[in-house]
Design a protein around this motif. Structure first.
Motif, PDB file in Angstrom:
ATOM      1  N   VAL A  68     -31.597   1.584 -21.412  1.00 58.65           N
ATOM      2  CA  VAL A  68     -32.759   0.910 -21.995  1.00 58.65           C
ATOM      3  C   VAL A  68     -32.791   1.196 -23.487  1.00 58.65           C
ATOM      4  CG1 VAL A  68     -34.133   1.046 -19.876  1.00 58.65           C
ATOM      5  CG2 VAL A  68     -34.256   2.907 -21.550  1.00 58.65           C
ATOM      6  N   LYS A  69     -33.511   0.354 -24.226  1.00 57.88           N
ATOM      7  CA  LYS A  69     -33.618   0.548 -25.675  1.00 57.88           C
ATOM      8  C   LYS A  69     -34.820   1.407 -26.053  1.00 57.88           C
ATOM      9  CE  LYS A  69     -31.163  -3.674 -26.900  1.00 57.88           C
ATOM     10  NZ  LYS A  69     -31.203  -4.971 -27.616  1.00 57.88           N
ATOM     11  N   CYS A  70     -35.744   1.580 -25.114  1.00 54.19           N
ATOM     12  CA  CYS A  70     -36.896   2.438 -25.347  1.00 54.19           C
ATOM     13  C   CYS A  70     -37.390   2.968 -24.005  1.00 54.19           C
ATOM     14  CB  CYS A  70     -38.017   1.702 -26.085  1.00 54.19           C
ATOM     15  SG  CYS A  70     -38.694   0.293 -25.174  1.00 54.19           S
ATOM     16  N   VAL A  71     -38.124   4.069 -24.039  1.00 53.49           N
ATOM     17  CA  VAL A  71     -38.593   4.725 -22.821  1.00 53.49           C
ATOM     18  C   VAL A  71     -40.051   4.367 -22.553  1.00 53.49           C
ATOM     19  CG1 VAL A  71     -39.056   6.957 -21.731  1.00 53.49           C
ATOM     20  CG2 VAL A  71     -36.981   6.636 -23.093  1.00 53.49           C
ATOM     21  N   ASP A  72     -40.303   3.745 -21.389  1.00 54.48           N
ATOM     22  CA  ASP A  72     -41.671   3.500 -20.961  1.00 54.48           C
ATOM     23  C   ASP A  72     -41.977   4.421 -19.783  1.00 54.48           C
ATOM     24  OD1 ASP A  72     -40.278   2.431 -18.827  1.00 54.48           O
ATOM     25  OD2 ASP A  72     -40.903   0.355 -19.195  1.00 54.48           O
ATOM     26  N   PHE A  73     -43.158   4.265 -19.187  1.00 52.30           N
ATOM     27  CA  PHE A  73     -43.553   5.152 -18.091  1.00 52.30           C
ATOM     28  C   PHE A  73     -42.612   5.025 -16.901  1.00 52.30           C
ATOM     29  CE2 PHE A  73     -45.732   5.593 -13.997  1.00 52.30           C
ATOM     30  CZ  PHE A  73     -46.063   6.943 -14.050  1.00 52.30           C
ATOM     31  N   VAL A  74     -42.245   3.804 -16.538  1.00 51.60           N
ATOM     32  CA  VAL A  74     -41.394   3.580 -15.367  1.00 51.60           C
ATOM     33  C   VAL A  74     -40.042   4.268 -15.537  1.00 51.60           C
ATOM     34  CG1 VAL A  74     -40.193   1.841 -13.989  1.00 51.60           C
ATOM     35  CG2 VAL A  74     -42.535   1.419 -14.755  1.00 51.60           C
ATOM     36  N   THR A  75     -39.458   4.126 -16.717  1.00 49.41           N
ATOM     37  CA  THR A  75     -38.164   4.765 -16.991  1.00 49.41           C
ATOM     38  C   THR A  75     -38.290   6.281 -16.929  1.00 49.41           C
ATOM     39  OG1 THR A  75     -37.460   2.938 -18.417  1.00 49.41           O
ATOM     40  CG2 THR A  75     -36.313   5.029 -18.687  1.00 49.41           C
TER      41      THR A  75
ATOM     42  N   VAL B 256     -43.165  15.093 -19.887  1.00 52.39           N
ATOM     43  CA  VAL B 256     -42.310  15.743 -20.877  1.00 52.39           C
ATOM     44  C   VAL B 256     -41.315  14.740 -21.464  1.00 52.39           C
ATOM     45  CG1 VAL B 256     -40.488  17.468 -21.217  1.00 52.39           C
ATOM     46  CG2 VAL B 256     -42.541  18.060 -19.905  1.00 52.39           C
ATOM     47  N   ILE B 257     -40.695  13.927 -20.593  1.00 50.39           N
ATOM     48  CA  ILE B 257     -39.728  12.919 -21.052  1.00 50.39           C
ATOM     49  C   ILE B 257     -40.392  11.929 -21.995  1.00 50.39           C
ATOM     50  CG2 ILE B 257     -38.319  10.944 -20.350  1.00 50.39           C
ATOM     51  CD1 ILE B 257     -37.726  12.432 -17.750  1.00 50.39           C
ATOM     52  N   TRP B 258     -41.538  11.385 -21.561  1.00 45.21           N
ATOM     53  CA  TRP B 258     -42.176  10.345 -22.367  1.00 45.21           C
ATOM     54  C   TRP B 258     -42.658  10.897 -23.707  1.00 45.21           C
ATOM     55  CZ3 TRP B 258     -46.537   9.145 -24.983  1.00 45.21           C
ATOM     56  CH2 TRP B 258     -46.621   7.827 -25.449  1.00 45.21           C
ATOM     57  N   ILE B 259     -43.277  12.075 -23.690  1.00 39.39           N
ATOM     58  CA  ILE B 259     -43.793  12.649 -24.939  1.00 39.39           C
ATOM     59  C   ILE B 259     -42.651  12.975 -25.896  1.00 39.39           C
ATOM     60  CG2 ILE B 259     -44.990  14.639 -25.935  1.00 39.39           C
ATOM     61  CD1 ILE B 259     -46.767  14.654 -23.410  1.00 39.39           C
TER      62      ILE B 259
ATOM     63  N   ALA C  48     -39.807  11.412 -25.975  1.00 36.28           N
ATOM     64  CA  ALA C  48     -39.348  10.104 -26.458  1.00 36.28           C
ATOM     65  C   ALA C  48     -40.262   9.598 -27.568  1.00 36.28           C
ATOM     66  CB  ALA C  48     -39.311   9.105 -25.309  1.00 36.28           C
ATOM     67  N   LYS C  49     -41.563   9.819 -27.406  1.00 34.75           N
ATOM     68  CA  LYS C  49     -42.536   9.399 -28.417  1.00 34.75           C
ATOM     69  C   LYS C  49     -42.290  10.121 -29.738  1.00 34.75           C
ATOM     70  CE  LYS C  49     -46.463   7.439 -29.777  1.00 34.75           C
ATOM     71  NZ  LYS C  49     -46.551   5.971 -29.988  1.00 34.75           N
ATOM     72  N   LYS C  50     -42.045  11.429 -29.650  1.00 35.80           N
ATOM     73  CA  LYS C  50     -41.823  12.217 -30.862  1.00 35.80           C
ATOM     74  C   LYS C  50     -40.510  11.851 -31.554  1.00 35.80           C
ATOM     75  CE  LYS C  50     -42.496  16.302 -28.981  1.00 35.80           C
ATOM     76  NZ  LYS C  50     -42.697  17.780 -28.883  1.00 35.80           N
ATOM     77  N   LEU C  51     -39.552  11.393 -30.755  1.00 38.76           N
ATOM     78  CA  LEU C  51     -38.255  11.008 -31.309  1.00 38.76           C
ATOM     79  C   LEU C  51     -38.231   9.562 -31.785  1.00 38.76           C
ATOM     80  CD1 LEU C  51     -35.925  12.732 -28.690  1.00 38.76           C
ATOM     81  CD2 LEU C  51     -36.171  13.376 -31.098  1.00 38.76           C
ATOM     82  N   GLY C  52     -39.333   8.848 -31.539  1.00 37.31           N
ATOM     83  CA  GLY C  52     -39.425   7.466 -31.992  1.00 37.31           C
ATOM     84  C   GLY C  52     -38.712   6.472 -31.092  1.00 37.31           C
ATOM     85  N   VAL C  53     -38.492   6.827 -29.814  1.00 36.37           N
ATOM     86  CA  VAL C  53     -37.793   5.917 -28.903  1.00 36.37           C
ATOM     87  C   VAL C  53     -38.664   5.536 -27.694  1.00 36.37           C
ATOM     88  CG1 VAL C  53     -35.473   6.612 -29.565  1.00 36.37           C
ATOM     89  CG2 VAL C  53     -36.656   7.888 -27.776  1.00 36.37           C
ATOM     90  N   ALA C  54     -39.974   5.801 -27.769  1.00 30.99           N
ATOM     91  CA  ALA C  54     -40.881   5.334 -26.718  1.00 30.99           C
ATOM     92  C   ALA C  54     -41.200   3.864 -26.963  1.00 30.99           C
ATOM     93  CB  ALA C  54     -42.164   6.163 -26.714  1.00 30.99           C
ATOM     94  N   CYS C  55     -41.496   3.134 -25.897  1.00 25.95           N
ATOM     95  CA  CYS C  55     -41.828   1.706 -26.023  1.00 25.95           C
ATOM     96  C   CYS C  55     -43.253   1.544 -26.545  1.00 25.95           C
ATOM     97  CB  CYS C  55     -41.691   1.008 -24.667  1.00 25.95           C
ATOM     98  SG  CYS C  55     -40.037   1.095 -23.951  1.00 25.95           S
ATOM     99  N   GLY C  56     -43.409   0.917 -27.681  1.00 27.68           N
ATOM    100  CA  GLY C  56     -44.742   0.665 -28.237  1.00 27.68           C
ATOM    101  C   GLY C  56     -45.312   1.856 -28.973  1.00 27.68           C
TER     102      GLY C  56
END
Length: 253
Positions: free
Chosen positions: A175-182, A212-215, A217-225
């Protein structure tokens, strides 16, 4: 309780993988994934017990199997177990940073300490071409994996360097970004892969790992939205209200 304080209370630091003994099924899955074969020279770095090298020899018939761990008590116990079974492998009590692994063709390497992984990357880069490094959860630093069956990942020498975090993410998760489902799907795979009798509530640990994964990803700038998904907000609130586990400090770091 802050989330980092809670993680320290988990049995054998199950979320980080530190000092966790992989179940036999997971070891077999890894060996099938890497296509371990009779002419391979297999190294298990941070082996803990003897199970990895024992299975590599007994069930996959490798030419040579070596287990390395700095814990002398574990190595002593592992050697005793193998001597009783009359299985010929090499077990070494040593810091992996100082170990000679130059003849390896397949290496199982599961460490989360950034200092260790960065130093070992330099050692791995000097190994012979086509040597396979199997990691769990993430690839080697800044590298694009050659093969992924999450949470198991293979990097082959010479390593392919990632141009960006997004490129590495796409190679791992598809995937190009991490959402909750991923985040949930991959957290669940990881929890099941390292599952042991000590883990009494897989779903609870999956929720923790998902956050932990989503947060991260958010800090790394790869979370969706840009916004925090409602599902993530809900689980953060549940963790705080029902278990006094606070993810807010992690979000603000």
């Amino acid at each position: 309780m802050k989330i980092d304080e809670y993680l320290e209370t988990l049995p054998e630091n199950v979320l980080s993988g530190e000092d966790v003994q992989l179940p036999e099924k997971s070891l077999k899955d890894i060996f099938k994934f890497v296509k371990l074969k009779k002419d391979d020279i297999f190294y298990h770095l941070g082996c803990g017990d003897e199970k990895g090298v024992e299975i590599a020899v007994n069930e996959f018939g490798v030419k040579k199997a070596v287990g390395i761990d700095y814990n002398s008590d574990k190595i002593k116990k592992a050697k005793k177990n193998l001597e009783e079974k009359k299985i010929q492998v090499e077990l070494i009590c040593q810091d992996i940073l100082n170990a000679d692994i130059s003849d390896a063709t397949v290496i199982l390497f599961w460490f989360t300490d950034e200092n260790v992984t960065n130093q070992m990357l330099k050692k791995f880069e000097n190994l012979k071409p086509e040597t396979k490094i199997v990691t769990i959860w993430g690839p080697l630093p800044d590298c694009i994996p050659d093969k992924v069956e999450f949470p198991y990942i293979i990097n082959k020498v010479p390593f392919k360097k990632a141009k960006s975090m997004q490129e590495q993410l796409l190679a791992i998760f598809g995937v190009k970004c991490v959402d909750f489902v991923t985040a949930w799907e991959f957290a669940e795979r990881y929890t099941k892969a390292i599952g042991s009798p000590e883990i009494k509530n897989d779903r609870f640990l999956t929720i923790i790992q998902t956050l932990v994964i989503w947060i991260n990803a958010k800090k790394l700038g790869v979370a969706c939205g840009d916004d925090i998904p409602e599902s993530i907000q809900t689980y953060i609130k549940l963790m705080k209200m029902n278990f006094d586990i606070d993810f807010e400090p992690m979000l603000k770091e």
